[in-house]
Design a protein around this motif. Structure first.
Motif, PDB file in Angstrom:
ATOM      1  N   PRO A  10      -9.469   1.040 -10.891  1.00  0.00           N
ATOM      2  CA  PRO A  10      -9.085   0.126  -9.817  1.00  0.00           C
ATOM      3  C   PRO A  10      -8.545   0.814  -8.571  1.00  0.00           C
ATOM      4  CG  PRO A  10      -8.287  -0.658 -11.926  1.00  0.00           C
ATOM      5  CD  PRO A  10      -8.801   0.717 -12.151  1.00  0.00           C
ATOM      6  N   ARG A  11      -7.663   1.816  -8.777  1.00  0.00           N
ATOM      7  CA  ARG A  11      -7.048   2.431  -7.592  1.00  0.00           C
ATOM      8  C   ARG A  11      -8.051   3.247  -6.796  1.00  0.00           C
ATOM      9  NH1 ARG A  11      -0.894   4.568  -7.868  1.00  0.00           N
ATOM     10  NH2 ARG A  11      -1.128   4.939 -10.090  1.00  0.00           N
ATOM     11  N   ARG A  12      -9.028   3.843  -7.453  1.00  0.00           N
ATOM     12  CA  ARG A  12     -10.048   4.589  -6.715  1.00  0.00           C
ATOM     13  C   ARG A  12     -10.879   3.643  -5.843  1.00  0.00           C
ATOM     14  NH1 ARG A  12     -13.605   8.608 -10.180  1.00  0.00           N
ATOM     15  NH2 ARG A  12     -11.498   9.486 -10.402  1.00  0.00           N
ATOM     16  N   VAL A  13     -11.234   2.491  -6.396  1.00  0.00           N
ATOM     17  CA  VAL A  13     -11.982   1.498  -5.616  1.00  0.00           C
ATOM     18  C   VAL A  13     -11.128   0.991  -4.457  1.00  0.00           C
ATOM     19  CG1 VAL A  13     -13.088  -0.771  -5.695  1.00  0.00           C
ATOM     20  CG2 VAL A  13     -13.374   0.831  -7.601  1.00  0.00           C
ATOM     21  N   LEU A  14      -9.867   0.700  -4.745  1.00  0.00           N
ATOM     22  CA  LEU A  14      -8.952   0.208  -3.712  1.00  0.00           C
ATOM     23  C   LEU A  14      -8.824   1.210  -2.569  1.00  0.00           C
ATOM     24  CD1 LEU A  14      -6.752  -2.151  -3.286  1.00  0.00           C
ATOM     25  CD2 LEU A  14      -5.122  -0.443  -4.045  1.00  0.00           C
ATOM     26  N   ARG A  15      -8.620   2.471  -2.903  1.00  0.00           N
ATOM     27  CA  ARG A  15      -8.448   3.488  -1.862  1.00  0.00           C
ATOM     28  C   ARG A  15      -9.726   3.697  -1.055  1.00  0.00           C
ATOM     29  NH1 ARG A  15      -5.410   7.506  -6.088  1.00  0.00           N
ATOM     30  NH2 ARG A  15      -3.356   6.512  -5.992  1.00  0.00           N
ATOM     31  N   THR A  16     -10.870   3.630  -1.722  1.00  0.00           N
ATOM     32  CA  THR A  16     -12.132   3.761  -0.991  1.00  0.00           C
ATOM     33  C   THR A  16     -12.269   2.655   0.043  1.00  0.00           C
ATOM     34  OG1 THR A  16     -13.184   4.773  -2.934  1.00  0.00           O
ATOM     35  CG2 THR A  16     -14.634   3.874  -1.227  1.00  0.00           C
ATOM     36  N   GLY A  17     -11.907   1.432  -0.357  1.00  0.00           N
ATOM     37  CA  GLY A  17     -11.973   0.322   0.587  1.00  0.00           C
ATOM     38  C   GLY A  17     -11.040   0.501   1.766  1.00  0.00           C
ATOM     39  N   LEU A  18      -9.824   0.979   1.510  1.00  0.00           N
ATOM     40  CA  LEU A  18      -8.869   1.166   2.605  1.00  0.00           C
ATOM     41  C   LEU A  18      -9.307   2.290   3.548  1.00  0.00           C
ATOM     42  CD1 LEU A  18      -5.605   0.709   0.530  1.00  0.00           C
ATOM     43  CD2 LEU A  18      -6.393  -0.782   2.374  1.00  0.00           C
ATOM     44  N   VAL A  36     -11.270  -3.789  -1.422  1.00  0.00           N
ATOM     45  CA  VAL A  36      -9.809  -3.941  -1.543  1.00  0.00           C
ATOM     46  C   VAL A  36      -9.444  -5.266  -2.198  1.00  0.00           C
ATOM     47  CG1 VAL A  36      -7.639  -4.116  -0.262  1.00  0.00           C
ATOM     48  CG2 VAL A  36      -9.362  -2.456   0.438  1.00  0.00           C
ATOM     49  N   GLN A  37     -10.170  -6.315  -1.888  1.00  0.00           N
ATOM     50  CA  GLN A  37      -9.768  -7.667  -2.268  1.00  0.00           C
ATOM     51  C   GLN A  37      -9.651  -7.854  -3.782  1.00  0.00           C
ATOM     52  OE1 GLN A  37     -10.908 -11.789  -0.378  1.00  0.00           O
ATOM     53  NE2 GLN A  37     -12.619 -11.080  -1.608  1.00  0.00           N
ATOM     54  N   THR A  38     -10.685  -7.489  -4.535  1.00  0.00           N
ATOM     55  CA  THR A  38     -10.668  -7.725  -5.979  1.00  0.00           C
ATOM     56  C   THR A  38      -9.658  -6.852  -6.711  1.00  0.00           C
ATOM     57  OG1 THR A  38     -12.974  -8.475  -5.925  1.00  0.00           O
ATOM     58  CG2 THR A  38     -12.079  -7.825  -8.061  1.00  0.00           C
ATOM     59  N   PRO A  39      -9.575  -5.521  -6.443  1.00  0.00           N
ATOM     60  CA  PRO A  39      -8.550  -4.716  -7.123  1.00  0.00           C
ATOM     61  C   PRO A  39      -7.132  -5.198  -6.846  1.00  0.00           C
ATOM     62  CG  PRO A  39     -10.131  -3.293  -6.021  1.00  0.00           C
ATOM     63  CD  PRO A  39     -10.442  -4.689  -5.606  1.00  0.00           C
ATOM     64  N   ALA A  40      -6.867  -5.619  -5.608  1.00  0.00           N
ATOM     65  CA  ALA A  40      -5.521  -6.096  -5.285  1.00  0.00           C
ATOM     66  C   ALA A  40      -5.194  -7.374  -6.049  1.00  0.00           C
ATOM     67  CB  ALA A  40      -5.393  -6.322  -3.780  1.00  0.00           C
ATOM     68  N   ALA A  41      -6.141  -8.331  -6.081  1.00  0.00           N
ATOM     69  CA  ALA A  41      -5.909  -9.581  -6.807  1.00  0.00           C
ATOM     70  C   ALA A  41      -5.788  -9.327  -8.304  1.00  0.00           C
ATOM     71  CB  ALA A  41      -7.039 -10.565  -6.532  1.00  0.00           C
ATOM     72  N   THR A  42      -6.604  -8.424  -8.842  1.00  0.00           N
ATOM     73  CA  THR A  42      -6.543  -8.109 -10.261  1.00  0.00           C
ATOM     74  C   THR A  42      -5.209  -7.475 -10.623  1.00  0.00           C
ATOM     75  OG1 THR A  42      -8.944  -7.773 -10.310  1.00  0.00           O
ATOM     76  CG2 THR A  42      -7.672  -6.850 -12.134  1.00  0.00           C
ATOM     77  N   LEU A  53      -3.088   2.299   2.408  1.00  0.00           N
ATOM     78  CA  LEU A  53      -3.598   3.451   1.659  1.00  0.00           C
ATOM     79  C   LEU A  53      -2.448   4.306   1.142  1.00  0.00           C
ATOM     80  CD1 LEU A  53      -5.992   5.207   0.742  1.00  0.00           C
ATOM     81  CD2 LEU A  53      -5.886   6.337   2.982  1.00  0.00           C
ATOM     82  N   ALA A  54      -1.450   4.548   1.972  1.00  0.00           N
ATOM     83  CA  ALA A  54      -0.289   5.336   1.541  1.00  0.00           C
ATOM     84  C   ALA A  54       0.435   4.651   0.387  1.00  0.00           C
ATOM     85  CB  ALA A  54       0.660   5.549   2.713  1.00  0.00           C
ATOM     86  N   GLY A  55       0.543   3.325   0.448  1.00  0.00           N
ATOM     87  CA  GLY A  55       1.217   2.596  -0.618  1.00  0.00           C
ATOM     88  C   GLY A  55       0.485   2.653  -1.945  1.00  0.00           C
ATOM     89  N   SER A  56      -0.815   2.874  -1.913  1.00  0.00           N
ATOM     90  CA  SER A  56      -1.587   2.902  -3.156  1.00  0.00           C
ATOM     91  C   SER A  56      -1.260   4.111  -4.016  1.00  0.00           C
ATOM     92  CB  SER A  56      -3.092   2.883  -2.850  1.00  0.00           C
ATOM     93  OG  SER A  56      -3.516   4.131  -2.304  1.00  0.00           O
ATOM     94  N   PHE A  57      -0.573   5.087  -3.465  1.00  0.00           N
ATOM     95  CA  PHE A  57      -0.203   6.286  -4.231  1.00  0.00           C
ATOM     96  C   PHE A  57       1.164   6.155  -4.890  1.00  0.00           C
ATOM     97  CE2 PHE A  57      -3.396   7.800  -1.275  1.00  0.00           C
ATOM     98  CZ  PHE A  57      -4.154   8.665  -2.067  1.00  0.00           C
ATOM     99  N   VAL A  58       1.830   5.014  -4.691  1.00  0.00           N
ATOM    100  CA  VAL A  58       3.174   4.818  -5.242  1.00  0.00           C
ATOM    101  C   VAL A  58       3.082   4.232  -6.647  1.00  0.00           C
ATOM    102  CG1 VAL A  58       5.334   3.569  -4.964  1.00  0.00           C
ATOM    103  CG2 VAL A  58       4.133   4.459  -2.948  1.00  0.00           C
ATOM    104  N   GLY A  59       3.800   4.809  -7.579  1.00  0.00           N
ATOM    105  CA  GLY A  59       3.899   4.253  -8.908  1.00  0.00           C
ATOM    106  C   GLY A  59       2.867   4.786  -9.876  1.00  0.00           C
ATOM    107  N   PRO A  60       3.202   4.841 -11.165  1.00  0.00           N
ATOM    108  CA  PRO A  60       2.315   5.443 -12.151  1.00  0.00           C
ATOM    109  C   PRO A  60       1.325   4.477 -12.793  1.00  0.00           C
ATOM    110  CG  PRO A  60       4.415   4.955 -13.170  1.00  0.00           C
ATOM    111  CD  PRO A  60       4.535   4.532 -11.722  1.00  0.00           C
TER     112      PRO A  60
END
Length: 454
Positions: free
Chosen positions: A336-344, A382-388, A444-451
């Motif tokens: 999910p995070r890889r897809v999210l970051r690609t979109g951003l 971005v839309q689907t990974p964020a909602a999921t 995009l920066a926020g997507s790197f926060v948290g494990p």
């Protein structure tokens, strides 16, 4: 969001007996809400001309809807948990149809803004119940496919709203843009009553101070941005709204940390998966809201017809709709995070390209279509990974959690649309898209926060 809320939600159980017709009835509401939001974007210039109003006042036709819509979302989530999500959803469909008729017959700009603002509150009661009912009716892989369909319909609504609005306004006048909303609402109502199971409400406490402070604070925050370019108001009024908003929202957090049954459990909302999903959704919707409003204004200012502007804008949401069903599959394959970051990253590049494209006073339609296609890919990723991520988090287990996520998500669209008026009042189109690119970079920066995985 609270333990009691979660228990109430769990007591309703999970039917796992959702049918295609039941899903279609819920997606009708999703389509209705999305189209209601953006159907005025392309005809906004015609509305301003008809009422002889400046952009600073007329932008409230779009922003007033978004502000009321976003601010009411958490309360709508609570109402669904308390009185039954299906019941609240049905009432919202009827109210949205009534507001569409009122907007179509509005005799003045203030009346139109009022109907649009009330319509925003009505539409707010669509989103949390729809997401909650889909989660309740479908489980496992069926839920993923259902959420993929939900994301696809969001894209379809973004696609047809501006285009239909432009074509109808160019053919019969702007008042006709609200007419198609009525049969969609009625079709959703009939389908829901026939094919969506009853969702039992639960006797859960209502934290009135928490609900009021979140709603008022959010509305003041978005409204403060929106009134900055108002020609009839001094600048300090907007700053006062923003200052009061900060104080009210700060008190809301303080209150919820101490209340035995808070409206929102802010500790759960601060969990990394939910928080970064909200930030990514805010950034994505800021870019989307700003782009869908600024691009047609730029095109019309360059002597492009309203109908043509709607067709050009179609490239962005059409791409969203086409890609949405596939994004759910990519989440499992790529993460999910890889897809999210690609979109951003794509959104950053697309908004940067728009900065370069709008430097020209005369639009180059081919270039704009290409950039809008890239932007649509970014939004879809971005839309689907964020909602999921939001629905899988503890905070997303209740209606108020889903309402908070949608508040942040559509708050991004409201602030993005309001930012267009601010930027055009004090600067120009390149500034609109430059700030949108910066907002995507923040997500995009926020997507790197948290494990935890999104």
């Amino acid at each position: 969001m609270t333990e009691l809320d979660s228990a109430a939600t769990q007591s309703a159980g999970s039917t796992d007996d959702g049918t295609p017709l039941g899903l279609a009835a819920l997606l009708a509401g999703t389509l209705l809400g999305t189209v209601s939001n953006n159907i005025v974007n392309v005809p906004l210039g015609a509305i301003l001309d008809d009422f002889d109003a400046p952009l600073g006042n007329g932008v409230f036709v779009a922003v007033g809807f978004l502000v009321c819509f976003a601010a009411a979302l958490p309360l709508a989530g609570w109402l669904g948990d308390r009185f039954g999500r299906r019941r609240v959803y049905c009432v919202s469909l009827v109210a949205t149809a009534v507001c569409a008729v009122g907007a179509a017959t509005a005799p003045s700009l203030p009346v139109l803004v009022a109907w649009r603002s009330v319509g925003g509150i009505a539409v707010a009661a669509l989103s949390p119940p729809v997401m909650g009912l889909i989660t309740w009716m479908f489980s496992g892989q069926r839920r993923g496919r259902a959420l993929g369909a939900w994301a696809s319909v969001n894209g379809v609504g973004q696609a047809i709203g501006p285009t239909v609005g432009g074509v109808l306004a160019g053919t019969w006048g702007w008042r006709w843009i609200f007419v198609p909303l009525v049969p969609v609402a009625l079709a959703g109502l009939i389908g829901t009553l026939r094919h969506v199971p009853r969702y039992p409400g639960a006797a859960i406490p209502f934290d009135l101070p928490g609900a009021v402070s979140l709603t008022v604070g959010s509305a003041l925050l978005m409204g403060g941005v929106a009134i900055l370019p108002q020609p009839d108001l001094p600048w300090w009024v907007a700053l006062a709204c923003l200052a009061v908003s900060a104080a009210v929202l700060g008190w809301f957090v303080w209150h919820c940390l101490r209340a035995p049954h808070p409206f929102v459990d802010v500790r759960l909302a601060a969990e990394s998966r939910f928080a970064r999903s909200c930030l990514a959704a805010f950034a994505q919707m800021f870019c989307l809201g700003a782009t869908l409003l600024a691009v047609p204004l730029y095109l019309v200012s360059g002597a492009v017809s309203v109908a043509t502007a709607g067709l050009v804008l179609f490239a962005l949401p059409a791409t969203m709709a086409l890609l949405a069903p596939f994004v759910g599959r990519w989440l499992d394959r790529l993460g999910p995070r890889r897809v999210l970051r690609t979109g951003l990253v794509l959104l950053i590049a697309a908004e940067g390209a728009l900065v370069a494209a709008v430097w020209r006073p005369q639009p180059v339609l081919g270039v704009l279509v290409g950039v809008l296609l890239a932007s649509g890919v970014g939004v879809a990723l971005v839309q689907t990974p964020a909602a999921t991520g939001a629905t899988r988090s503890p905070a997303g287990a209740s209606g108020t959690g889903l309402g908070l996520f949608n508040l942040v998500r559509f708050g991004g669209a409201a602030v993005g649309a309001a930012w267009v008026a601010v930027a055009l009042e004090f600067s120009g189109f390149p500034t609109v898209f430059g700030v949108a690119a910066a907002m995507a970079a923040l997500g995009l920066a926020g997507s790197f926060v948290g494990p935890d995985p999104v």
